[in-house]
Design a protein around this motif. Structure first.
Motif, mmCIF file in Angstrom:
data_model
loop_
_atom_site.group_PDB
_atom_site.id
_atom_site.type_symbol
_atom_site.label_atom_id
_atom_site.label_comp_id
_atom_site.label_asym_id
_atom_site.label_seq_id
_atom_site.Cartn_x
_atom_site.Cartn_y
_atom_site.Cartn_z
ATOM 1 N N ARG A 102 -18.014 -8.899 2.027
ATOM 2 C CA ARG A 102 -18.083 -10.322 1.829
ATOM 3 C C ARG A 102 -17.762 -10.892 3.105
ATOM 4 N NH1 ARG A 102 -13.425 -11.666 0.119
ATOM 5 N NH2 ARG A 102 -12.871 -9.451 -0.157
ATOM 6 N N GLY A 242 -22.717 -7.313 -2.415
ATOM 7 C CA GLY A 242 -21.555 -7.248 -3.355
ATOM 8 C C GLY A 242 -20.966 -8.787 -3.664
ATOM 9 N N GLY A 243 -19.754 -9.347 -3.531
ATOM 10 C CA GLY A 243 -19.421 -10.419 -3.842
ATOM 11 C C GLY A 243 -20.218 -11.641 -3.510
ATOM 12 N N LYS A 249 -19.052 -12.285 -10.250
ATOM 13 C CA LYS A 249 -18.119 -11.534 -9.984
ATOM 14 C C LYS A 249 -17.039 -12.665 -9.133
ATOM 15 C CE LYS A 249 -16.584 -7.034 -8.237
ATOM 16 N NZ LYS A 249 -15.887 -6.655 -9.437
ATOM 17 N N LYS A 250 -17.104 -12.644 -7.975
ATOM 18 C CA LYS A 250 -15.953 -13.324 -7.323
ATOM 19 C C LYS A 250 -16.139 -14.735 -7.407
ATOM 20 C CE LYS A 250 -14.197 -9.586 -6.056
ATOM 21 N NZ LYS A 250 -12.932 -8.991 -6.046
ATOM 22 N N HIS A 270 -7.588 -11.885 -9.692
ATOM 23 C CA HIS A 270 -8.073 -10.571 -9.082
ATOM 24 C C HIS A 270 -7.152 -9.266 -9.490
ATOM 25 C CE1 HIS A 270 -9.229 -8.547 -4.993
ATOM 26 N NE2 HIS A 270 -9.789 -8.213 -5.998
ATOM 27 N N SER A 292 -8.319 -6.622 -1.847
ATOM 28 C CA SER A 292 -9.360 -5.858 -1.674
ATOM 29 C C SER A 292 -9.102 -4.507 -1.157
ATOM 30 C CB SER A 292 -10.546 -6.717 -1.042
ATOM 31 O OG SER A 292 -10.659 -8.019 -1.797
ATOM 32 N N ASP A 317 -10.670 -5.098 -11.808
ATOM 33 C CA ASP A 317 -10.899 -5.914 -10.623
ATOM 34 C C ASP A 317 -10.432 -7.442 -11.049
ATOM 35 O OD1 ASP A 317 -11.608 -6.367 -7.722
ATOM 36 O OD2 ASP A 317 -13.300 -7.460 -8.287
ATOM 37 N N PHE A 339 -17.261 -2.227 -9.572
ATOM 38 C CA PHE A 339 -17.837 -2.288 -8.192
ATOM 39 C C PHE A 339 -17.019 -1.677 -7.264
ATOM 40 C CE2 PHE A 339 -19.249 -4.468 -4.398
ATOM 41 C CZ PHE A 339 -20.685 -3.968 -4.040
ATOM 42 N N ARG A 409 -20.095 1.492 -1.589
ATOM 43 C CA ARG A 409 -19.584 1.157 -2.951
ATOM 44 C C ARG A 409 -20.289 1.884 -3.980
ATOM 45 N NH1 ARG A 409 -15.096 -2.965 -4.000
ATOM 46 N NH2 ARG A 409 -14.534 -3.572 -1.782
ATOM 47 N N ALA A 471 -13.096 -4.653 3.082
ATOM 48 C CA ALA A 471 -13.947 -5.113 1.951
ATOM 49 C C ALA A 471 -14.494 -6.653 2.340
ATOM 50 C CB ALA A 471 -12.982 -5.446 1.014
ATOM 51 N N PHE A 489 -10.396 -15.899 -3.160
ATOM 52 C CA PHE A 489 -11.086 -16.188 -4.441
ATOM 53 C C PHE A 489 -10.294 -17.201 -5.126
ATOM 54 C CE2 PHE A 489 -10.546 -11.418 -3.693
ATOM 55 C CZ PHE A 489 -12.364 -11.254 -3.069
#
Ligand code: GTP
Ligand code: SPV
Ligand code: MN
Length: 634
Positions: A102, A242-243, A249-250, A270, A292, A317, A339, A409, A471, A489
């Motif tokens: 991220r 990912g995010g 997700k995030k 989270h 994370s 998560d 994830f 991941r 992360a 987040f």
């Protein structure tokens, strides 16, 4: 269909693209009608007019469609199919070396007022940001397919669930979303029927000129992850990872959902979520917020090392948590998959994850074995020969770099977890008994400490700091504040968020509110080794916590909260030297007074917005620490 497009062409020439951009080829539009469907189609057309994809595909979430996508990605060199003998239905993706985590520095909250983003977020003025994004997204999907991905967080139609749509030009994002969320036509149907939904747009930012050769992992050096909390929209550009790319997700389930939760009286957190069953068969529900790569997936899949205890996984998560009419807090895991961090996941640390990953898994940035299976640091003690590293280069232990990227991941369906709770996706969720806050702290923070009450627990959450992990981009190991593990987040002003936690606590029945504890699996001795064995042995801490809330065991008052009598910890079957135990729980008033100074500095960044109740907690902490310091020197 043709008629509709012809009308669209006359009304909005940019959909047809004029002479230079041919009209996108559209496939699989679901046959729903109604005002909701019209609004969805109008938005898809609007984003297509801006981003100018060659094709638009409406994702129906079917197995056949998923298989076609995966096969196409293998044919195009975006995925490597793993050897089905070892890892059926599984794939390896290798990202661009500059797109591995991220990008918090490029993540923005574009709220109308700067104050609503707060000092912990990058704020962007929404009108200016919209104009900037229009420039960036203009033509960004040229030559690619724009997928329309309708998704639900939580069971489709459930009382705590929310739905959204992600438009993306990344097939990798589509197959990831299909694992991580509930994707499909039944969500589109809800939209057609008029349900509220969140709009999210994602482009890897790598348009293709006619005839241009594509790369396996397209992305851009320019990156944006932008949230518009007032209009519930997300725009992400330039990253496939990912995010940054799985927007449900995030971006949605935390940043946007935290804002919805603030307005509606619930919490988007989270947190992992588990059911712990004690030797008498009594079940307790525990949610835990760790930053994370600080142990959520591991605790979510805990295999207790003490006899008689069992853990069922509910989520690893994210938890959405709402006060119920019964005065308890009820939680769901809005996701449908994991994830998870690959490195450090092995038979001795997280055998449940290893069993979950038997097949149907997408691995990203791990190493490849010559037999077509995967490997990463910590999977096995023995390092296989002739590995290919995450960038596709031959690798040996002498290479001097990790074989798997530290933020490599796995993406896998939650249903594959052998200890998943039977009712893990129950729409109403589970009632919480315990909330844990934790971080990665080499010093100061004890293995476990109990909050004296809700406000003290919120204070503990607000003061969490942790050593940085891989992360997100940044300096590894650097200590930073990560209140509630939500620093990256929280979609609004973190001081208001602290206040919201206090407000939610006020809605609970005092005898049914979850009890709050802080834990730290990562304290180290002077020689640098971890003082606590961690992993399955964390069940010993949970055991103490549950005996505490059941009133079976006393605690010791300390300036920072309630500590266990070390004699009350069940340490049968492990060797933890008494000196280590003492150190795991040692509280040095002088260094804690320094922590308090840092908390004051942190609180001061919020320009007086931190709730008075938390300032009072800080003052009381200092009072107790000063008394303890004086007692120690006398
Ligand atoms: P995100 O998915 O980034 O939110 O991370 P997470 O909190 O789910 O982290 P995860 O459980 O994947 O753990 C990350 C790393 O911490 C892995 O390398 C684990 O091996 C390590 N870890 C987890 N639990 C423990 C523990 O109890 N002790 C020690 N020493 N390491 C742990
Ligand atoms: C985290 O960084 O906390 C994750 C991974 O869970 S990502 O989805 O990339 O944000
Ligand atoms: Mn996470």
């Amino acid at each position: 269909m043709e008629l509709n497009m012809a009308i669209a062409e006359t009304l909005n020439p940019s959909i047809a693209g004029g002479k230079n951009t041919p009209r996108p080829v559209v496939s699989a539009v679901p046959a729903y009608s109604g005002a909701g469907m019209d609004a969805l189609r109008a938005w898809v057309d609007e984003i297509a007019a801006l981003t100018k994809p060659a094709r638009i595909h409406w994702v129906d979430g079917s197995r056949a469609e998923n298989e076609t996508l995966l096969r196409g990605m293998v044919d195009e060199g975006r995925l490597i199919k793993l050897n089905p003998e070892w890892r059926p239905g599984s794939y390896l993706a290798r990202s661009h070396p500059g797109d591995v985590a991220r990008t918090e520095g490029r993540t923005f909250i574009a709220s109308e007022r700067e104050e609503d983003a707060g000092p912990t977020n990058n704020w962007a003025e929404p009108t200016a940001m919209r104009a900037e994004l229009e420039g960036v997204f203009d033509g960004s999907m040229r030559g690619r397919t724009m997928y329309v991905v309708p998704f639900s967080m939580g069971a489709v139609g459930g009382p705590l669930s929310h739905i959204g749509v992600q438009l993306t030009d990344s097939a990798y994002a589509v197959v990831s979303m299909s694992i991580m969320t509930r994707v499909g036509k039944d969500v589109t149907k809800l939209i057609a029927e008029g349900a509220d939904w969140v709009r999210t747009v994602h482009s890897v930012g790598a348009p293709l000129a006619p005839g241009e050769q594509d790369v396996p992992w397209p992305c851009s050096d320019t990156k944006y992850v932008v949230h518009f909390p007032e209009t519930l929209e997300v725009f992400s550009y330039g990253s496939g990872y990912g995010g940054n790319a799985i927007l449900a997700k995030k971006c949605f389930a935390l940043r946007i959902a935290s804002v919805i939760g603030r307005d509606q009286g619930w919490l988007a957190e989270h947190m992992l979520l588990i059911r712990v069953i004690d030797p008498k068969g009594k079940a307790y529900h525990v949610a835990a917020a760790f930053p994370s790569a600080c142990g959520k997936t591991n605790l979510a899949m805990l295999r207790p090392t003490i006899p008689g205890w069992h853990v069922e996984t509910l989520g690893d998560d994210i938890a959405w948590i709402r006060p119920g009419e019964d005065g308890r807090l009820w939680a769901i895991n809005p996701e449908a998959g994991f994830f998870g961090v690959a490195p450090g996941t092995g038979e001795s640390t997280n055998v449940t994850a290893i069993e979950t990953l038997w097949g149907n898994t997408i691995f990203t940035n791990v190493a490849l074995r010559p037999d077509g299976d995967v490997w990463w640091e910590g999977l096995t003690d023995e390092i296989p020969a002739n590995l290919t590293d995450w960038q596709g280069n031959p690798w040996t232990p002498q290479s001097g770099t990790p074989a798997a990227h530290p933020n490599s991941r796995f993406t896998v369906a939650a249903a594959q977890c052998p200890q998943i709770a039977e009712d893990w996706d129950a729409p109403q969720g589970v009632p919480l008994d315990v909330i844990l806050f934790g971080g990665r702290r080499a010093t100061n923070v004890p293995l476990v400490v109990e909050a004296t009450d809700w406000a003290h627990g919120v204070f503990l959450g607000s003061t969490i700091s942790s050593e940085r992990t891989a992360a997100a981009e940044g300096t590894l190991g650097e200590l930073r504040r990560d209140p509630f593990a939500m620093l990256p987040f929280c979609g609004y002003n973190m001081a208001d968020y602290f206040g919201h936690w206090l407000t939610v606590g006020g809605k609970l029945r005092h005898d049914l509110a979850p009890r709050i504890f802080q834990v730290n699996w990562f304290r180290r001795g002077a020689d640098g080794r971890f003082l606590w064995p961690g992993f399955g042995d964390n069940s010993r801490v949970i055991d103490w916590i549950i005996r505490r809330i059941s009133g079976e065991v006393e605690s010791i008052e300390s300036p920072i909260g309630r500590l266990p009598n070390t004699a009350d910890l069940n340490l049968e079957g492990i060797e933890v030297p008494q000196a280590d135990l003492d150190e795991l729980f040692s509280i040095d008033p002088t260094s804690w007074l320094h922590e308090a100074d840092l908390t004051e500095e942190f609180y001061a960044t919020f320009d007086g917005k931190v709730p008075a109740a938390l300032q009072a907690e800080l003052a009381s902490l200092r009072y107790r620490l000063t008394a303890a310091q004086a007692a120690a020197t006398n």
